[in-house]
Scaffold this active site. Structure first.
Site, PDB file in Angstrom:
ATOM      1  N   ASP A   1       4.624  -5.476   3.129  1.00  0.00           N
ATOM      2  CA  ASP A   1       4.906  -6.242   1.611  1.00  0.00           C
ATOM      3  C   ASP A   1       3.634  -5.268   0.945  1.00  0.00           C
ATOM      4  OD1 ASP A   1       4.258  -6.748  -0.564  1.00  0.00           O
ATOM      5  OD2 ASP A   1       3.680  -9.100   0.212  1.00  0.00           O
ATOM      6  N   HIS A   2       5.272  -4.436   0.305  1.00  0.00           N
ATOM      7  CA  HIS A   2       5.047  -2.879  -0.097  1.00  0.00           C
ATOM      8  C   HIS A   2       4.491  -3.549  -1.469  1.00  0.00           C
ATOM      9  CE1 HIS A   2       7.842  -4.535  -2.901  1.00  0.00           C
ATOM     10  NE2 HIS A   2       7.785  -4.100  -3.658  1.00  0.00           N
TER      11      HIS A   2
ATOM     12  N   HIS B   1       4.163 -11.375  -2.810  1.00  0.00           N
ATOM     13  CA  HIS B   1       3.381 -10.792  -3.493  1.00  0.00           C
ATOM     14  C   HIS B   1       2.034 -11.056  -4.294  1.00  0.00           C
ATOM     15  CE1 HIS B   1       6.588  -8.357  -2.437  1.00  0.00           C
ATOM     16  NE2 HIS B   1       7.243  -7.901  -3.731  1.00  0.00           N
TER      17      HIS B   1
END
Ligand SMILES: NC(=O)c1ccc[n+]([C@@H]2O[C@H](COP(=O)([O-])OP(=O)(O)OC[C@H]3O[C@@H](n4cnc5c(N)ncnc54)[C@H](OP(=O)(O)O)[C@@H]3O)[C@@H](O)[C@H]2O)c1
Length: 517
Positions: free
Chosen positions: A205-206, A268
């Protein structure tokens, strides 16, 4: 607005980067390499690592996709590094780096393509001395994840070729979305775990690559003054906003099957929430951090439909320009029920948080791009100055700590200060820490840290299968409830606003309001 004085020299920042360990020689193999993500983010991030001296000398990149791109691929990647990575065309290391970038054309369902890839990687091991170490990055649509993994297993690429050498490794990074509900996430986890051991898998998950997200843990656990008040005794409530001003950017078919809850909330926002709410881990080892995060998600009570809000944007004005509504977007159903906005109220039933509501919202075509966490503290019990709000409002504002994740990364503490003059009037002021002011601007996009960690085998900032399933377990009942009760009044907010009125009502019920930025 006061700005915090921070004296960090560029040399100190540089020294901190160099203190990291350099990974073993390896080949990074990117599936879906002709796509947007590779050119805009992954190659620029790898090159930033190269610039920082953080890549091994013995290193290669192999891009895999369908079209026969040949050597134009490496040229395209050079363009991506320059245009999206803020790198000059004559940067001293660029030529040498691009020379290590190769392309392999194949269809993801073609078994022969994988055999040829295996042969290619073995020849690159000989050429570059990469010793069989592989990082397979699945930058493809999620429909392909299981197939690619299965083929990697079938061709023997999922395990180190020289199995006797304990130092040789094979790992895989898997992009989001990981599943589209609890059942599909479980199936995908089972498929992946049949081929790769859990410690080989890096579900990315960037958001977790962002310095500001990692800094939540530093802020909380490396400073003595915040943790004692970080609980239900002092905190009134927490808000998390993940707002985008852009629409769906031509990705109609993708977004129609996703929506805000799947696209942003499940991953996120849940990650941010876990960093804010977790107990101090016993170390920064992956297992310790992940265990604390999972405890948070599992302590969240099932979220009733009455504590959820969904919205969809209609036409409006964004940044002074006309914007079309969601249902008018390319390849979107004119009767679409997909939510482009979601807001939830939830509670974490543990000793630290019981009774403290968390309000979270995410959406597209909102008034501005802003991801922010706000901790709102309780008012002092005796409002000594309650009639002294002065020129700044009718009531004295409660203290808040706001963590700006993007853009304008930083942290602000808001408190009341005496307005100069003979009366005891109070106005809120900010003590504001800005990342750019303290540490200088950065062209990093967040993938640098995550790619480096995966090469180093550090999974702290990646999701474990239990974590993915815990967050889907929270979101899936909401998705089911929404599916069974279509709403009639869509679209229910104009592009360029803060979402539907029902989002304000969700907080108004509790006598609260969304923070205005
Ligand atoms: N873009 C972003 O900023 C971003 C951010 C976060 C997460 N993600 C995730 O990252 C993944 C990739 O995103 P993207 O935007 O790069 O996707 P994309 O632009 O649609 O690229 C898809 C890639 O897959 C290849 N491909 C598709 N079908 C294939 C097949 N049957 N055989 C071989 N290659 C095939 C395409 O190759 P051809 O071009 O040769 O057909 C292309 O390289 C997605 O899961 C997305 O959700 C993207």
């Amino acid at each position: 607005m006061a700005t915090t004085e921070v004296s960090i020299t560029p040399e100190a920042v540089e020294a901190s980067k160099k203190a990291e360990i350099t990974p073993d020689p390896c080949i990074v193999v990117i599936f879906g390499a002709s796509g947007d993500l590779t050119k805009r983010k992954l190659l620029p991030a790898l090159y930033h690592l190269e610039q920082g001296g953080l890549l091994p000398q013995k290193f290669a990149v192999v891009g895999v996709a369908r079209r026969p791109l040949g050597s134009t691929f490496a040229e395209d990647m050079r363009e991506g590094i320059v245009n999206f990575g803020g790198v000059k065309t004559d940067d001293p290391k660029l030529e040498e780096f691009i020379a290590k970038v190769q392309y392999h054309a194949m269809n993801f369902d073609d078994a022969n393509g994988y055999s040829a890839l295996k042969t290619l990687l073995a020849s690159l091991d000989t050429k570059y001395g990469t010793n069989g170490n592989r990082l397979f990055y699945l930058a493809t649509a999620p429909d392909y994840f299981a197939d690619i993994i299965q083929h990697l297993g079938a061709t023997g690429m999922a395990k180190p070729a020289n199995a006797g050498d304990a130092k040789t490794w094979v790992r895989t990074i898997i992009e989001k979305p990981f599943g589209h509900d609890l059942a599909s996430a479980r199936v995908l986890n089972d498929d992946v775990n049949q081929v790769f051991d859990e410690d080989q898998i890096f579900r990315i998950d960037h958001y977790l690559g962002k310095e500001t997200v990692q800094n939540i843990l530093i802020f909380r656990f490396a400073n003595g003054i915040f943790e004692p008040v970080w609980n239900r005794n002092y905190i009134d409530h927490v808000q998390i906003t993940a707002a985008e001003s852009i629409g769906i950017e031509g990705r109609g078919p993708f977004y129609e099957s996703a929506g805000a809850l799947r696209d942003v909330m499940q991953n996120h926002v849940m990650e941010l929430l876990s960093f804010v709410a977790m107990e101090p881990p016993i170390s920064f080892e992956a297992s310790a951090v992940r265990a604390e995060k999972i405890k948070v998600w599992r302590a969240i009570q099932p979220i009733p439909a009455s504590d959820t809000v969904r919205g969809q944007y209609g036409p409006g004005t964004v940044d002074g320009k006309d914007a079309i509504g969601y249902r008018q977007e390319d390849r979107v159903s004119p009767e679409s029920q997909t939510e482009t906005f979601a807001a939830l109220r939830l509670e974490i039933e543990n000793w630290r948080w019981a009774g403290v509501p968390f309000y979270i919202r995410a959406g597209k075509r909102l008034a501005k791009r802003e991801t922010e966490i706000t901790i709102q503290f309780k008012q002092p019990p005796l409002l000594l100055f309650k009639d002294h709000a002065g020129p700044c409002g009718e009531q004295i504002e409660p203290n808040t700590i706001s963590m700006r994740i993007q853009p304008d990364e930083g942290i602000a503490l808001r408190f009341g200060a005496k307005v100069p003059g003979p009366s005891m009037n109070i106005c809120p002021v900010n003590m504001d820490f800005s990342y750019a002011v303290a540490f200088g601007p950065s062209s990093n996009n967040g993938y640098e840290r995550l790619l480096l960690d995966a090469m180093l085998g550090d999974a702290t900032l990646f999701a474990h299968r239990d974590g993915v399933e815990a967050t889907w377990a929270l979101m899936t009942p909401i998705l089911e409830a929404w599916k069974s009760t279509p709403i009639q009044n869509l679209p229910n907010y104009a592009a360029g606003t803060w979402g539907p009125e029902s989002s304000n009502e969700l907080l108004a019920r509790d006598g609260r309001t969304w923070r205005k930025s």
